[in-house]
Motif scaffolding. Structure first.
Motif, PDB file in Angstrom:
ATOM      1  N   ASP A  90      33.460  37.320  32.050  1.00  0.00           N
ATOM      2  CA  ASP A  90      34.778  36.800  31.727  1.00  0.00           C
ATOM      3  C   ASP A  90      35.798  37.041  32.837  1.00  0.00           C
ATOM      4  O   ASP A  90      36.654  36.205  33.097  1.00  0.00           O
ATOM      5  N   GLU A  91      35.716  38.208  33.478  1.00  0.00           N
ATOM      6  CA  GLU A  91      36.657  38.486  34.566  1.00  0.00           C
ATOM      7  C   GLU A  91      36.477  37.491  35.704  1.00  0.00           C
ATOM      8  O   GLU A  91      37.449  36.992  36.270  1.00  0.00           O
ATOM      9  N   GLU A  92      35.224  37.187  36.022  1.00  0.00           N
ATOM     10  CA  GLU A  92      34.942  36.234  37.083  1.00  0.00           C
ATOM     11  C   GLU A  92      35.438  34.844  36.709  1.00  0.00           C
ATOM     12  O   GLU A  92      36.000  34.127  37.524  1.00  0.00           O
ATOM     13  N   ALA A  93      35.216  34.474  35.439  1.00  0.00           N
ATOM     14  CA  ALA A  93      35.691  33.168  34.968  1.00  0.00           C
ATOM     15  C   ALA A  93      37.210  33.086  35.076  1.00  0.00           C
ATOM     16  O   ALA A  93      37.755  32.064  35.513  1.00  0.00           O
ATOM     17  N   TYR A  94      37.885  34.150  34.701  1.00  0.00           N
ATOM     18  CA  TYR A  94      39.341  34.175  34.786  1.00  0.00           C
ATOM     19  C   TYR A  94      39.798  34.054  36.238  1.00  0.00           C
ATOM     20  O   TYR A  94      40.726  33.315  36.550  1.00  0.00           O
ATOM     21  N   CYS A  95      39.131  34.786  37.142  1.00  0.00           N
ATOM     22  CA  CYS A  95      39.501  34.729  38.564  1.00  0.00           C
ATOM     23  C   CYS A  95      39.317  33.331  39.133  1.00  0.00           C
ATOM     24  O   CYS A  95      40.128  32.864  39.926  1.00  0.00           O
ATOM     25  N   ILE A  96      38.254  32.658  38.740  1.00  0.00           N
ATOM     26  CA  ILE A  96      38.033  31.289  39.217  1.00  0.00           C
ATOM     27  C   ILE A  96      39.143  30.378  38.702  1.00  0.00           C
ATOM     28  O   ILE A  96      39.677  29.556  39.436  1.00  0.00           O
ATOM     29  N   GLU A  97      39.509  30.519  37.428  1.00  0.00           N
ATOM     30  CA  GLU A  97      40.589  29.705  36.860  1.00  0.00           C
ATOM     31  C   GLU A  97      41.903  29.939  37.610  1.00  0.00           C
ATOM     32  O   GLU A  97      42.624  29.004  37.931  1.00  0.00           O
ATOM     33  N   VAL A  98      42.208  31.204  37.884  1.00  0.00           N
ATOM     34  CA  VAL A  98      43.444  31.529  38.599  1.00  0.00           C
ATOM     35  C   VAL A  98      43.416  30.913  39.993  1.00  0.00           C
ATOM     36  O   VAL A  98      44.399  30.344  40.463  1.00  0.00           O
ATOM     37  N   TYR A  99      42.266  31.003  40.662  1.00  0.00           N
ATOM     38  CA  TYR A  99      42.134  30.434  42.005  1.00  0.00           C
ATOM     39  C   TYR A  99      42.314  28.913  41.964  1.00  0.00           C
ATOM     40  O   TYR A  99      43.045  28.346  42.767  1.00  0.00           O
ATOM     41  N   ILE A 100      41.683  28.269  41.014  1.00  0.00           N
ATOM     42  CA  ILE A 100      41.758  26.805  40.913  1.00  0.00           C
ATOM     43  C   ILE A 100      43.176  26.357  40.578  1.00  0.00           C
ATOM     44  O   ILE A 100      43.668  25.372  41.108  1.00  0.00           O
ATOM     45  N   ASN A 101      43.836  27.090  39.692  1.00  0.00           N
ATOM     46  CA  ASN A 101      45.193  26.714  39.300  1.00  0.00           C
ATOM     47  C   ASN A 101      46.216  26.982  40.390  1.00  0.00           C
ATOM     48  O   ASN A 101      47.358  26.553  40.301  1.00  0.00           O
ATOM     49  N   GLY A 102      45.803  27.717  41.412  1.00  0.00           N
ATOM     50  CA  GLY A 102      46.721  28.019  42.504  1.00  0.00           C
ATOM     51  C   GLY A 102      47.726  29.102  42.149  1.00  0.00           C
ATOM     52  O   GLY A 102      48.752  29.243  42.799  1.00  0.00           O
ATOM     53  N   SER A 103      47.416  29.857  41.113  1.00  0.00           N
ATOM     54  CA  SER A 103      48.312  30.935  40.703  1.00  0.00           C
ATOM     55  C   SER A 103      48.210  32.092  41.686  1.00  0.00           C
ATOM     56  O   SER A 103      47.240  32.223  42.422  1.00  0.00           O
ATOM     57  N   SER A 104      49.193  32.951  41.646  1.00  0.00           N
ATOM     58  CA  SER A 104      49.217  34.080  42.569  1.00  0.00           C
ATOM     59  C   SER A 104      48.236  35.159  42.119  1.00  0.00           C
ATOM     60  O   SER A 104      47.833  35.224  40.962  1.00  0.00           O
ATOM     61  N   ILE A 105      47.887  35.996  43.050  1.00  0.00           N
ATOM     62  CA  ILE A 105      46.984  37.107  42.765  1.00  0.00           C
ATOM     63  C   ILE A 105      47.643  38.106  41.810  1.00  0.00           C
ATOM     64  O   ILE A 105      46.961  38.823  41.086  1.00  0.00           O
ATOM     65  N   LYS A 106      48.982  38.085  41.753  1.00  0.00           N
ATOM     66  CA  LYS A 106      49.716  38.981  40.845  1.00  0.00           C
ATOM     67  C   LYS A 106      49.315  38.742  39.393  1.00  0.00           C
ATOM     68  O   LYS A 106      49.241  39.674  38.603  1.00  0.00           O
ATOM     69  N   GLU A 107      49.062  37.470  39.065  1.00  0.00           N
ATOM     70  CA  GLU A 107      48.661  37.130  37.706  1.00  0.00           C
ATOM     71  C   GLU A 107      47.322  37.778  37.358  1.00  0.00           C
ATOM     72  O   GLU A 107      47.135  38.287  36.255  1.00  0.00           O
ATOM     73  N   THR A 108      46.391  37.761  38.305  1.00  0.00           N
ATOM     74  CA  THR A 108      45.089  38.392  38.095  1.00  0.00           C
ATOM     75  C   THR A 108      45.252  39.895  37.920  1.00  0.00           C
ATOM     76  O   THR A 108      44.644  40.498  37.034  1.00  0.00           O
ATOM     77  N   VAL A 109      46.070  40.509  38.768  1.00  0.00           N
ATOM     78  CA  VAL A 109      46.309  41.948  38.694  1.00  0.00           C
ATOM     79  C   VAL A 109      46.889  42.316  37.330  1.00  0.00           C
ATOM     80  O   VAL A 109      46.443  43.268  36.679  1.00  0.00           O
ATOM     81  N   ARG A 110      47.859  41.548  36.880  1.00  0.00           N
ATOM     82  CA  ARG A 110      48.527  41.825  35.603  1.00  0.00           C
ATOM     83  C   ARG A 110      47.563  41.642  34.419  1.00  0.00           C
ATOM     84  O   ARG A 110      47.517  42.471  33.514  1.00  0.00           O
ATOM     85  N   LYS A 111      46.796  40.569  34.439  1.00  0.00           N
ATOM     86  CA  LYS A 111      45.915  40.254  33.314  1.00  0.00           C
ATOM     87  C   LYS A 111      44.726  41.218  33.217  1.00  0.00           C
ATOM     88  O   LYS A 111      44.368  41.657  32.133  1.00  0.00           O
ATOM     89  N   LEU A 112      44.107  41.530  34.364  1.00  0.00           N
ATOM     90  CA  LEU A 112      42.898  42.351  34.347  1.00  0.00           C
ATOM     91  C   LEU A 112      43.177  43.842  34.535  1.00  0.00           C
ATOM     92  O   LEU A 112      42.246  44.649  34.485  1.00  0.00           O
ATOM     93  N   HIS A 113      44.442  44.177  34.794  1.00  0.00           N
ATOM     94  CA  HIS A 113      44.829  45.579  34.994  1.00  0.00           C
ATOM     95  C   HIS A 113      44.020  46.223  36.125  1.00  0.00           C
ATOM     96  O   HIS A 113      43.410  47.279  35.953  1.00  0.00           O
TER      97      HIS A 113
END
Length: 135
Positions: A90-113
């Protein structure tokens, strides 16, 4: 080839978002009242029914386009999810979604702690794995 599919997924999502915003703008313009004419001239020569029919036809075209794009995005999303679960979870799936959406890495840090460094490393590992996968 897998990176091409990721790119196609990203493009399809952006096209869908753009089509939805065009539909919203169109609906706002059709639903808003027309400006009054102060020059004493009657307004245009077109009948209201003609412009309404054209507006409904345009809305129908936009809705069909949105449905096709939703289908494309859904198909590509299944592929991306399959890749992510093949790589990890799931973490990998979330990271791919964030990358594809062009969101910042901050979103990944916040979501996955996780730390920023870990988030960048996770994203790098995922993209490296995707590029190394056979078609």
């Amino acid at each position: 080839m897998n990176t091409q599919r990721l790119w196609e997924y990203q493009l399809a999502k952006k096209s869908l978002d753009r089509a939805v915003s065009v539909l919203r703008e169109f609906e706002e313009s059709v639903c808003s009242p027309r400006s009054p004419r102060y020059d004493g001239m009657p307004g245009g020569g077109r009948a209201a029914e003609t412009s309404l029919d054209a507006a409904l036809d345009r809305k129908g075209e936009l809705l069909r386009e949105i449905d096709e794009l939703k289908e494309t995005v859904s198909e590509k999303h299944r592929f991306v999810t399959a890749i992510a679960h093949a790589i990890g979870g799931d973490e990998e799936a979330y990271c791919i979604e964030v990358y594809i959406n062009g969101s910042s890495i901050k979103e990944t840090v916040r979501k996955l702690h996780i730390s920023r460094t870990t988030a960048y490393r996770l994203r790098h590992n995922i993209l490296s794995s995707v590029m190394a996968m056979p078609d």
